[in-house]
Design a protein around this motif. Sequence first.
Motif, mmCIF file in Angstrom:
data_model
loop_
_atom_site.group_PDB
_atom_site.id
_atom_site.type_symbol
_atom_site.label_atom_id
_atom_site.label_comp_id
_atom_site.label_asym_id
_atom_site.label_seq_id
_atom_site.Cartn_x
_atom_site.Cartn_y
_atom_site.Cartn_z
ATOM 1 N N ALA A 1 -35.267 4.846 -33.927
ATOM 2 C CA ALA A 1 -34.909 4.333 -35.210
ATOM 3 C C ALA A 1 -35.981 3.740 -35.984
ATOM 4 O O ALA A 1 -35.736 3.277 -36.915
ATOM 5 C CB ALA A 1 -33.733 3.230 -34.928
ATOM 6 N N GLY A 2 -37.443 3.977 -35.643
ATOM 7 C CA GLY A 2 -38.291 3.714 -36.355
ATOM 8 C C GLY A 2 -38.973 2.381 -35.762
ATOM 9 O O GLY A 2 -39.749 1.747 -36.719
ATOM 10 N N GLU A 3 -38.546 1.774 -34.928
ATOM 11 C CA GLU A 3 -39.009 0.421 -34.512
ATOM 12 C C GLU A 3 -40.359 0.316 -33.752
ATOM 13 O O GLU A 3 -40.317 0.564 -32.452
ATOM 14 C CB GLU A 3 -37.925 -0.245 -33.577
ATOM 15 N N THR A 4 -41.380 0.205 -34.364
ATOM 16 C CA THR A 4 -42.699 0.236 -33.654
ATOM 17 C C THR A 4 -42.944 -0.897 -32.391
ATOM 18 O O THR A 4 -43.713 -0.799 -31.496
ATOM 19 C CB THR A 4 -43.860 0.049 -34.580
ATOM 20 N N GLU A 5 -41.937 -1.860 -32.760
ATOM 21 C CA GLU A 5 -42.240 -3.056 -31.762
ATOM 22 C C GLU A 5 -41.609 -2.677 -30.246
ATOM 23 O O GLU A 5 -42.294 -3.279 -29.525
ATOM 24 C CB GLU A 5 -41.241 -4.301 -32.185
ATOM 25 N N ALA A 6 -41.100 -1.475 -30.440
ATOM 26 C CA ALA A 6 -40.697 -1.100 -28.948
ATOM 27 C C ALA A 6 -41.678 -0.497 -28.079
ATOM 28 O O ALA A 6 -41.349 -0.127 -26.905
ATOM 29 C CB ALA A 6 -39.514 -0.063 -28.971
ATOM 30 N N THR A 7 -42.797 -0.290 -28.542
ATOM 31 C CA THR A 7 -44.064 0.219 -27.703
ATOM 32 C C THR A 7 -45.255 -0.695 -27.720
ATOM 33 O O THR A 7 -45.409 -1.658 -28.572
ATOM 34 C CB THR A 7 -44.697 1.655 -28.402
ATOM 35 N N THR A 8 -46.202 -0.540 -26.976
ATOM 36 C CA THR A 8 -47.262 -1.343 -26.917
ATOM 37 C C THR A 8 -48.041 -0.884 -28.064
ATOM 38 O O THR A 8 -47.982 0.190 -28.697
ATOM 39 C CB THR A 8 -48.231 -0.936 -25.706
ATOM 40 N N ASP A 9 -48.854 -1.764 -28.531
ATOM 41 C CA ASP A 9 -49.986 -1.553 -29.551
ATOM 42 C C ASP A 9 -51.107 -0.686 -29.251
ATOM 43 O O ASP A 9 -52.056 -1.135 -28.480
ATOM 44 C CB ASP A 9 -50.330 -2.971 -30.103
ATOM 45 N N SER A 10 -51.107 0.456 -29.682
ATOM 46 C CA SER A 10 -51.734 1.474 -29.265
ATOM 47 C C SER A 10 -52.420 2.682 -30.184
ATOM 48 O O SER A 10 -51.566 2.452 -31.342
ATOM 49 C CB SER A 10 -51.390 2.330 -28.020
ATOM 50 N N PRO A 11 -53.717 3.056 -30.294
ATOM 51 C CA PRO A 11 -54.003 3.923 -31.303
ATOM 52 C C PRO A 11 -53.232 4.969 -31.465
ATOM 53 O O PRO A 11 -53.076 5.809 -32.267
ATOM 54 C CB PRO A 11 -55.317 4.213 -30.797
ATOM 55 N N ASN A 12 -52.380 5.584 -30.514
ATOM 56 C CA ASN A 12 -51.537 6.462 -30.277
ATOM 57 C C ASN A 12 -49.892 6.299 -30.889
ATOM 58 O O ASN A 12 -49.275 6.961 -30.959
ATOM 59 C CB ASN A 12 -51.204 6.953 -28.826
ATOM 60 N N ARG A 13 -49.886 4.946 -31.279
ATOM 61 C CA ARG A 13 -48.458 4.522 -31.875
ATOM 62 C C ARG A 13 -48.088 5.385 -32.878
ATOM 63 O O ARG A 13 -46.935 5.938 -32.754
ATOM 64 C CB ARG A 13 -48.528 3.052 -31.927
ATOM 65 N N ASP A 14 -48.717 5.767 -33.742
ATOM 66 C CA ASP A 14 -48.084 6.412 -35.128
ATOM 67 C C ASP A 14 -47.561 7.676 -34.675
ATOM 68 O O ASP A 14 -46.608 8.248 -34.834
ATOM 69 C CB ASP A 14 -49.189 6.502 -36.315
ATOM 70 N N ALA A 15 -48.505 8.419 -33.837
ATOM 71 C CA ALA A 15 -48.124 9.918 -33.460
ATOM 72 C C ALA A 15 -46.999 9.914 -32.541
ATOM 73 O O ALA A 15 -46.121 10.672 -32.722
ATOM 74 C CB ALA A 15 -49.224 10.359 -32.962
ATOM 75 N N PHE A 16 -46.863 8.800 -31.676
ATOM 76 C CA PHE A 16 -45.920 8.720 -30.714
ATOM 77 C C PHE A 16 -44.485 8.503 -31.521
ATOM 78 O O PHE A 16 -43.326 9.086 -31.662
ATOM 79 C CB PHE A 16 -46.104 7.638 -29.684
ATOM 80 N N MET A 17 -44.521 7.528 -32.582
ATOM 81 C CA MET A 17 -43.383 7.212 -33.462
ATOM 82 C C MET A 17 -42.731 8.386 -34.180
ATOM 83 O O MET A 17 -41.611 8.782 -34.362
ATOM 84 C CB MET A 17 -43.771 6.178 -34.325
#
Length: 235
Positions: free
Chosen positions: A138-154
């Motif tokens: 659903a686009g909620e970045t809060e569901a992951t750890t804050d990582s450099p890979n977060r944007d790609a994962f999302m």
Amino acid sequence: MTDNAKNSNPFGRPWKIAAGFVVVILAIVLIGVLWPSRDDGQEPAPEARNTAPSSDPEVNDPGPTSGSDGECPELSTDTAMPTSAPDTSWDRHPVGMIVPTNDDHGPAVQDDTFWGCYSQTPTGSLFAGLGMLSNVSAGETEATTDSPNRDAFMDLHAYDGTGSLPTVEGYRIIMATAEEAVIEYEIADPEAQAYIRLNLVWSEDAQDWRINLDTNQNAVEVGQITDPSAYISWR
């Protein structure tokens, strides 16, 4: 080939993962022979497959929309492993995925497209995995750890509303402590049986589980099941 063939790197595959699950599950069968074998083999199967009561997700009442002062309420502290399926209600997350919920283990907060506040227990991590993947979709970045890979994962796991969402039938807990958990979910489809494995970590700041993007392993991994008896039935 060991018990489960796996995709050691799901990123970049031509099929899409929607709401954290394989949309075109048949692709698992088609490319399964190309996946490398496990090094350690499949975990021992539970003594028996178990079922848990569930309710119609269309008629369940929605949960609370927020916690007091934005904090999670007190939840279960029972650290026993769920060797049989816990009591579960199956509710529809706003992204469209049917996810498990439980009054004692969460999600205690269902705030629009972010469902969170799970117990810091093995059972809490079991419920949290599917909920957090739905949050990610659903686009909620809060569901992951804050990582450099977060944007790609999302971007990889965003759901655009197309494709079917398969059914979660069972689970097995690879490991679970107060700080980390690795959970596999059994996905049933007429063409194939697959698992999705999630790596979770407890966030002290959020007091909740998060998908762990900082692990040396893949945060999300998809593979083909060859031994369904290794999973505990959840429906």
